[in-house]
Scaffold this motif. Structure first.
Motif, PDB file in Angstrom:
ATOM      1  N   ARG A  69      17.985  18.377 -35.385  1.00  0.00           N
ATOM      2  CA  ARG A  69      17.745  19.824 -35.292  1.00  0.00           C
ATOM      3  C   ARG A  69      16.581  20.238 -36.193  1.00  0.00           C
ATOM      4  NH1 ARG A  69      23.733  22.548 -35.862  1.00  0.00           N
ATOM      5  NH2 ARG A  69      24.729  21.458 -34.134  1.00  0.00           N
ATOM      6  N   ALA A  70      16.598  19.749 -37.429  1.00  0.00           N
ATOM      7  CA  ALA A  70      15.537  20.104 -38.379  1.00  0.00           C
ATOM      8  C   ALA A  70      14.183  19.579 -37.898  1.00  0.00           C
ATOM      9  CB  ALA A  70      15.862  19.560 -39.771  1.00  0.00           C
ATOM     10  N   ALA A  71      14.157  18.359 -37.378  1.00  0.00           N
ATOM     11  CA  ALA A  71      12.905  17.776 -36.898  1.00  0.00           C
ATOM     12  C   ALA A  71      12.359  18.557 -35.718  1.00  0.00           C
ATOM     13  CB  ALA A  71      13.109  16.311 -36.517  1.00  0.00           C
ATOM     14  N   VAL A  72      13.221  18.951 -34.794  1.00  0.00           N
ATOM     15  CA  VAL A  72      12.763  19.736 -33.639  1.00  0.00           C
ATOM     16  C   VAL A  72      12.121  21.034 -34.118  1.00  0.00           C
ATOM     17  CG1 VAL A  72      13.548  21.075 -31.635  1.00  0.00           C
ATOM     18  CG2 VAL A  72      14.360  18.730 -31.960  1.00  0.00           C
ATOM     19  N   ARG A  73      12.777  21.730 -35.042  1.00  0.00           N
ATOM     20  CA  ARG A  73      12.209  22.981 -35.571  1.00  0.00           C
ATOM     21  C   ARG A  73      10.842  22.747 -36.206  1.00  0.00           C
ATOM     22  NH1 ARG A  73      17.303  24.093 -37.529  1.00  0.00           N
ATOM     23  NH2 ARG A  73      16.680  23.314 -39.549  1.00  0.00           N
ATOM     24  N   GLU A  74      10.768  21.762 -37.087  1.00  0.00           N
ATOM     25  CA  GLU A  74       9.512  21.497 -37.806  1.00  0.00           C
ATOM     26  C   GLU A  74       8.399  21.111 -36.838  1.00  0.00           C
ATOM     27  OE1 GLU A  74       8.769  21.556 -41.129  1.00  0.00           O
ATOM     28  OE2 GLU A  74      10.764  22.069 -41.843  1.00  0.00           O
ATOM     29  N   LEU A  75       8.690  20.214 -35.910  1.00  0.00           N
ATOM     30  CA  LEU A  75       7.664  19.746 -34.977  1.00  0.00           C
ATOM     31  C   LEU A  75       7.227  20.847 -34.023  1.00  0.00           C
ATOM     32  CD1 LEU A  75       9.115  16.203 -34.293  1.00  0.00           C
ATOM     33  CD2 LEU A  75       6.992  16.723 -35.514  1.00  0.00           C
ATOM     34  N   GLU A  76       8.190  21.602 -33.487  1.00  0.00           N
ATOM     35  CA  GLU A  76       7.817  22.691 -32.581  1.00  0.00           C
ATOM     36  C   GLU A  76       7.029  23.776 -33.306  1.00  0.00           C
ATOM     37  OE1 GLU A  76      11.474  23.838 -30.643  1.00  0.00           O
ATOM     38  OE2 GLU A  76      11.217  22.285 -29.101  1.00  0.00           O
TER      39      GLU A  76
ATOM     40  N   ALA B 261       4.986  23.302 -35.604  1.00  0.00           N
ATOM     41  CA  ALA B 261       3.641  22.751 -35.797  1.00  0.00           C
ATOM     42  C   ALA B 261       2.967  22.417 -34.458  1.00  0.00           C
ATOM     43  CB  ALA B 261       3.722  21.496 -36.663  1.00  0.00           C
ATOM     44  N   SER B 262       3.586  22.842 -33.349  1.00  0.00           N
ATOM     45  CA  SER B 262       3.075  22.566 -31.998  1.00  0.00           C
ATOM     46  C   SER B 262       2.870  21.083 -31.745  1.00  0.00           C
ATOM     47  CB  SER B 262       1.753  23.322 -31.754  1.00  0.00           C
ATOM     48  OG  SER B 262       1.960  24.711 -31.863  1.00  0.00           O
ATOM     49  N   ARG B 263       3.797  20.302 -32.236  1.00  0.00           N
ATOM     50  CA  ARG B 263       3.743  18.847 -32.059  1.00  0.00           C
ATOM     51  C   ARG B 263       4.832  18.425 -31.086  1.00  0.00           C
ATOM     52  NH1 ARG B 263       1.787  16.115 -36.727  1.00  0.00           N
ATOM     53  NH2 ARG B 263       1.971  14.264 -35.430  1.00  0.00           N
ATOM     54  N   PRO B 264       4.622  17.343 -30.347  1.00  0.00           N
ATOM     55  CA  PRO B 264       5.671  16.857 -29.448  1.00  0.00           C
ATOM     56  C   PRO B 264       6.841  16.291 -30.252  1.00  0.00           C
ATOM     57  CG  PRO B 264       3.815  15.337 -29.458  1.00  0.00           C
ATOM     58  CD  PRO B 264       3.407  16.535 -30.286  1.00  0.00           C
ATOM     59  N   VAL B 265       8.008  16.356 -29.650  1.00  0.00           N
ATOM     60  CA  VAL B 265       9.210  15.814 -30.280  1.00  0.00           C
ATOM     61  C   VAL B 265       9.483  14.466 -29.615  1.00  0.00           C
ATOM     62  CG1 VAL B 265      11.628  16.210 -30.795  1.00  0.00           C
ATOM     63  CG2 VAL B 265      10.067  18.157 -30.660  1.00  0.00           C
ATOM     64  N   PRO B 266       9.254  13.355 -30.322  1.00  0.00           N
ATOM     65  CA  PRO B 266       9.321  12.029 -29.701  1.00  0.00           C
ATOM     66  C   PRO B 266      10.673  11.672 -29.079  1.00  0.00           C
ATOM     67  CG  PRO B 266       8.389  11.880 -31.908  1.00  0.00           C
ATOM     68  CD  PRO B 266       8.872  13.278 -31.727  1.00  0.00           C
ATOM     69  N   PHE B 267      11.754  12.213 -29.599  1.00  0.00           N
ATOM     70  CA  PHE B 267      13.062  11.808 -29.094  1.00  0.00           C
ATOM     71  C   PHE B 267      13.624  12.742 -28.030  1.00  0.00           C
ATOM     72  CE2 PHE B 267      13.487  13.799 -33.286  1.00  0.00           C
ATOM     73  CZ  PHE B 267      14.223  14.920 -32.978  1.00  0.00           C
ATOM     74  N   ILE B 268      12.817  13.690 -27.565  1.00  0.00           N
ATOM     75  CA  ILE B 268      13.249  14.553 -26.465  1.00  0.00           C
ATOM     76  C   ILE B 268      12.457  14.154 -25.229  1.00  0.00           C
ATOM     77  CG2 ILE B 268      13.283  16.887 -25.532  1.00  0.00           C
ATOM     78  CD1 ILE B 268      13.836  17.912 -28.318  1.00  0.00           C
ATOM     79  N   ARG B 269      13.191  13.742 -24.215  1.00  0.00           N
ATOM     80  CA  ARG B 269      12.551  13.337 -22.960  1.00  0.00           C
ATOM     81  C   ARG B 269      12.582  14.498 -21.987  1.00  0.00           C
ATOM     82  NH1 ARG B 269      15.486   7.529 -22.251  1.00  0.00           N
ATOM     83  NH2 ARG B 269      14.772   6.681 -24.219  1.00  0.00           N
ATOM     84  N   ILE B 270      11.477  14.700 -21.330  1.00  0.00           N
ATOM     85  CA  ILE B 270      11.396  15.735 -20.308  1.00  0.00           C
ATOM     86  C   ILE B 270      11.586  15.043 -18.959  1.00  0.00           C
ATOM     87  CG2 ILE B 270       9.917  17.444 -19.190  1.00  0.00           C
ATOM     88  CD1 ILE B 270       8.501  17.762 -21.915  1.00  0.00           C
ATOM     89  N   ASN B 271      12.596  15.476 -18.216  1.00  0.00           N
ATOM     90  CA  ASN B 271      12.851  14.910 -16.894  1.00  0.00           C
ATOM     91  C   ASN B 271      11.806  15.423 -15.911  1.00  0.00           C
ATOM     92  OD1 ASN B 271      15.111  13.495 -17.708  1.00  0.00           O
ATOM     93  ND2 ASN B 271      16.454  15.216 -17.314  1.00  0.00           N
ATOM     94  N   ARG B 272      11.095  14.513 -15.313  1.00  0.00           N
ATOM     95  CA  ARG B 272      10.105  14.883 -14.309  1.00  0.00           C
ATOM     96  C   ARG B 272      10.601  14.383 -12.969  1.00  0.00           C
ATOM     97  NH1 ARG B 272       4.755  15.612 -17.091  1.00  0.00           N
ATOM     98  NH2 ARG B 272       5.266  15.312 -19.251  1.00  0.00           N
TER      99      ARG B 272
ATOM    100  N   TRP C 171      27.039  13.256 -37.861  1.00  0.00           N
ATOM    101  CA  TRP C 171      26.776  14.608 -38.354  1.00  0.00           C
ATOM    102  C   TRP C 171      25.377  14.699 -38.945  1.00  0.00           C
ATOM    103  CZ3 TRP C 171      25.567  16.944 -42.954  1.00  0.00           C
ATOM    104  CH2 TRP C 171      25.738  18.327 -43.021  1.00  0.00           C
ATOM    105  N   MET C 172      25.014  13.715 -39.783  1.00  0.00           N
ATOM    106  CA  MET C 172      23.696  13.738 -40.418  1.00  0.00           C
ATOM    107  C   MET C 172      22.581  13.554 -39.392  1.00  0.00           C
ATOM    108  SD  MET C 172      24.408  11.744 -43.992  1.00  0.00           S
ATOM    109  CE  MET C 172      22.876  12.255 -44.766  1.00  0.00           C
ATOM    110  N   ARG C 173      22.779  12.644 -38.439  1.00  0.00           N
ATOM    111  CA  ARG C 173      21.759  12.417 -37.420  1.00  0.00           C
ATOM    112  C   ARG C 173      21.509  13.694 -36.612  1.00  0.00           C
ATOM    113  NH1 ARG C 173      23.734   8.178 -35.631  1.00  0.00           N
ATOM    114  NH2 ARG C 173      24.945   9.052 -33.921  1.00  0.00           N
ATOM    115  N   GLU C 174      22.572  14.380 -36.203  1.00  0.00           N
ATOM    116  CA  GLU C 174      22.415  15.611 -35.431  1.00  0.00           C
ATOM    117  C   GLU C 174      21.699  16.687 -36.241  1.00  0.00           C
ATOM    118  OE1 GLU C 174      22.244  18.447 -32.653  1.00  0.00           O
ATOM    119  OE2 GLU C 174      22.705  16.337 -32.338  1.00  0.00           O
TER     120      GLU C 174
END
Length: 61
Positions: free
Chosen positions: A40-47, A49-60, A33-36
């Motif tokens: 979520r909070a990290a994704v909001r903060e990083l996005e 600030a227009s920063r990449p989110v290290p733990f989200i992989r983009i499938n190419r 629960w805490m990790r999820e």
């Protein structure tokens, strides 16, 4: 993805109890629960600030 890192945080007892109750309602372990919620909070903060989110992989393809 293998989880190999530990994060140790200090909480007030009331905070931990509230987090545990919320995790119970969600049907998740406290750790999951805490990790999820942190993800979520990290994704909001990083996005915001227009920063990449290290733990989200983009499938190419």
């Amino acid at each position: 993805m293998s989880k190999t890192e530990w994060l140790k945080i200090r909480l007030e007892p009331e905070e931990k109890e509230g987090f545990q109750q919320a995790a119970d309602i969600a049907g998740a372990s406290l750790s999951s629960w805490m990790r999820e919620r942190l993800r979520r909070a990290a994704v909001r903060e990083l996005e915001d600030a227009s920063r990449p989110v290290p733990f989200i992989r983009i499938n190419r393809r």
